[in-house]
Motif scaffolding. Structure first.
Motif, short mmCIF file in Angstrom:
data_model
loop_
_atom_site.label_atom_id
_atom_site.label_comp_id
_atom_site.label_asym_id
_atom_site.label_seq_id
_atom_site.Cartn_x
_atom_site.Cartn_y
_atom_site.Cartn_z
N GLN A 110 78.39 -57.83 -7.02
CA GLN A 110 79.08 -57.77 -8.31
C GLN A 110 80.15 -58.86 -8.50
O GLN A 110 80.31 -59.38 -9.60
N PRO A 111 80.92 -59.23 -7.45
CA PRO A 111 81.95 -60.25 -7.67
C PRO A 111 81.42 -61.63 -8.03
O PRO A 111 82.13 -62.44 -8.61
N ALA A 112 80.16 -61.94 -7.67
CA ALA A 112 79.59 -63.27 -7.91
C ALA A 112 78.77 -63.26 -9.19
O ALA A 112 77.81 -62.51 -9.31
N CYS A 113 79.12 -64.12 -10.13
CA CYS A 113 78.45 -64.14 -11.43
C CYS A 113 76.94 -64.31 -11.29
O CYS A 113 76.16 -63.63 -11.96
N TYR A 114 76.52 -65.19 -10.40
CA TYR A 114 75.10 -65.49 -10.29
C TYR A 114 74.31 -64.40 -9.57
O TYR A 114 73.08 -64.45 -9.53
N LEU A 115 75.01 -63.41 -9.01
CA LEU A 115 74.33 -62.30 -8.34
C LEU A 115 74.51 -60.98 -9.06
O LEU A 115 74.13 -59.93 -8.55
N ARG A 116 75.11 -61.02 -10.26
CA ARG A 116 75.24 -59.81 -11.04
C ARG A 116 73.91 -59.51 -11.74
O ARG A 116 72.96 -60.29 -11.67
N GLU A 117 73.86 -58.39 -12.45
CA GLU A 117 72.64 -58.05 -13.17
C GLU A 117 72.34 -59.12 -14.22
O GLU A 117 73.27 -59.69 -14.83
N LEU A 118 71.07 -59.43 -14.41
CA LEU A 118 70.68 -60.40 -15.43
C LEU A 118 70.77 -59.76 -16.81
O LEU A 118 70.43 -58.59 -16.99
N HIS A 119 71.24 -60.54 -17.78
CA HIS A 119 71.35 -60.04 -19.15
C HIS A 119 70.56 -60.95 -20.08
O HIS A 119 70.83 -62.17 -20.14
N PRO A 120 69.59 -60.41 -20.83
CA PRO A 120 68.75 -61.24 -21.69
C PRO A 120 69.50 -61.98 -22.78
O PRO A 120 68.98 -62.96 -23.33
N ALA A 121 70.72 -61.56 -23.10
CA ALA A 121 71.45 -62.21 -24.19
C ALA A 121 71.97 -63.58 -23.81
O ALA A 121 72.04 -64.48 -24.64
N VAL B 12 62.60 -78.79 -17.12
CA VAL B 12 62.84 -77.53 -16.41
C VAL B 12 62.41 -76.39 -17.32
O VAL B 12 62.94 -76.25 -18.43
N PRO B 13 61.46 -75.54 -16.90
CA PRO B 13 60.94 -74.47 -17.76
C PRO B 13 61.88 -73.26 -17.83
O PRO B 13 61.56 -72.17 -17.40
N ALA B 14 63.06 -73.48 -18.41
CA ALA B 14 64.08 -72.43 -18.47
C ALA B 14 63.93 -71.61 -19.75
O ALA B 14 63.48 -72.12 -20.78
N ARG B 15 64.35 -70.36 -19.69
CA ARG B 15 64.33 -69.45 -20.85
C ARG B 15 65.34 -68.34 -20.60
O ARG B 15 65.87 -68.19 -19.50
N PHE B 16 65.59 -67.57 -21.66
CA PHE B 16 66.45 -66.40 -21.48
C PHE B 16 65.77 -65.40 -20.54
O PHE B 16 64.54 -65.27 -20.54
N ALA B 17 66.57 -64.70 -19.78
CA ALA B 17 66.03 -63.65 -18.91
C ALA B 17 65.31 -62.61 -19.75
O ALA B 17 65.74 -62.27 -20.86
N GLU B 18 64.22 -62.11 -19.22
CA GLU B 18 63.45 -61.09 -19.95
C GLU B 18 63.60 -59.71 -19.33
O GLU B 18 63.22 -58.71 -19.95
N THR B 19 64.10 -59.63 -18.13
CA THR B 19 64.29 -58.34 -17.47
C THR B 19 65.73 -58.22 -16.98
O THR B 19 66.36 -59.23 -16.64
N GLU B 20 66.23 -57.02 -16.94
CA GLU B 20 67.59 -56.78 -16.45
C GLU B 20 67.52 -56.38 -14.98
O GLU B 20 67.34 -55.21 -14.65
N ARG B 21 67.65 -57.37 -14.10
CA ARG B 21 67.61 -57.07 -12.67
C ARG B 21 68.96 -56.52 -12.23
O ARG B 21 70.01 -56.95 -12.71
N PRO B 22 68.98 -55.58 -11.28
CA PRO B 22 70.24 -55.01 -10.82
C PRO B 22 71.07 -56.02 -10.05
O PRO B 22 70.56 -57.00 -9.52
N ALA B 23 72.37 -55.77 -9.99
CA ALA B 23 73.28 -56.66 -9.29
C ALA B 23 73.04 -56.61 -7.78
O ALA B 23 72.73 -55.56 -7.22
N ARG B 24 73.20 -57.77 -7.12
CA ARG B 24 73.17 -57.83 -5.67
C ARG B 24 74.57 -57.92 -5.10
O ARG B 24 74.84 -57.48 -3.99
#
Length: 276
Positions: free
Chosen positions: A144-155, A130-142
């Motif tokens: 907020q209550p759902a972890c997988y739909l919050r803003e992406l954090h590169p850390a 699986v070609p997984a990596r840390f997020a490179e961009t901070e996408r806005p939340a869709r």
């Protein structure tokens, strides 16, 4: 792992995948931290949530939960000691892990610590193809209550790029005590958007919108869930040169008490934001 990396010369135990209720999973993390801080082994563990569970972030408002749905469908609810939004865990779509070590053995810088402890997670994805990596961009939340739909954090958010978009495949969080660090995370094996969204009170996000932001291991690799678990366990064990281990009777007894008194209680789970 090379011994010069700094973890292989310490005592680590790998506790292979077990199934526990949500409150017990959180209690075991806490007990593992106490064990490591007291000079006992550091812990790597992989686990399932049975029954299926919604784990809330530490600061999450309980009003974001559809409590009637969770009770009707047999979905347990607990609260994590880590931040972020809620995550729906079931025994097929989710693979969870925890890494626990004394605080003085890990970087004090939060980003450095995440990158060090996520190394075996990224290795596990590589073993699965699986070609997984840390997020490179901070996408806005869709949502907020759902972890997988919050803003992406590169850390600490791990993604797979699909059709030019970063889709989250793993969320990771840390509870940094004064004496120990607990990092736990969720790897999505298979996406079930309808069930994930149904546990939240606000159903304004569609399953299609969820799938635009979230992906799973099964979308990118021809591996069974048990093979995915095996890859994660192997990557964790190699990273720390860990030996297979188990909980002591004392740890299990204390964890059961902690789960009952804390993680299964309404005082903890339905706690309002800002209250300790």
């Amino acid at each position: 792992m090379d011994a010069s990396d700094g973890h292989a010369d310490r005592e680590w135990r790998l506790i292979r995948e077990e199934a526990w209720p949500g409150p017990m999973n959180m209690a075991l993390d806490e007990i593992a931290a106490e064990t490591a801080a007291a000079g006992g082994p550091r812990t790597l563990r992989v686990y399932r949530w049975e029954p299926r569970t919604l784990s809330l972030g530490y600061h999450q408002d309980p009003d974001t939960v559809d409590w009637d749905h969770c009770e009707r469908e047999g979905v347990g609810v607990t609260r994590r000691p880590t931040g972020g939004g809620g995550i729906y865990h079931d025994s097929h779509g989710d693979v969870s892990y925890t890494i626990v070590a004394p605080a003085d053995e890990l970087p004090g810088d939060l980003v450095e610590s995440y990158h060090e402890l996520c190394a075996p997670i990224l290795d596990a994805f590589e073993r699965m193809g699986v070609p997984a990596r840390f997020a490179e961009t901070e996408r806005p939340a869709r949502h907020q209550p759902a972890c997988y739909l919050r803003e992406l954090h590169p850390a600490h958010d791990v993604v797979v790029e699909t059709d030019g978009e970063e889709r989250k495949v793993s969320g990771n969080a840390q509870h940094r005590r004064t004496d120990a660090v607990v990092q736990h995370g969720s790897l999505t094996y298979a996406v079930n958007a309808e069930r994930h969204l149904a546990v939240f009170a606000d159903a304004s996000v569609t399953p299609a919108a969820f799938r635009e932001r979230v992906t799973g291991i099964a979308d990118h690799a021809d591996v069974s869930r048990s093979e995915a678990v095996g890859a994660l366990e192997a990557a964790l064990a190699d990273w720390a040169d860990a030996t297979e281990g188990s909980w002591t009777g004392d740890e299990l007894e204390r964890a059961r008490d902690r789960a009952s008194e804390k993680y299964a209680s309404d005082e903890w789970t339905r706690r309002r934001p800002g209250r300790r």
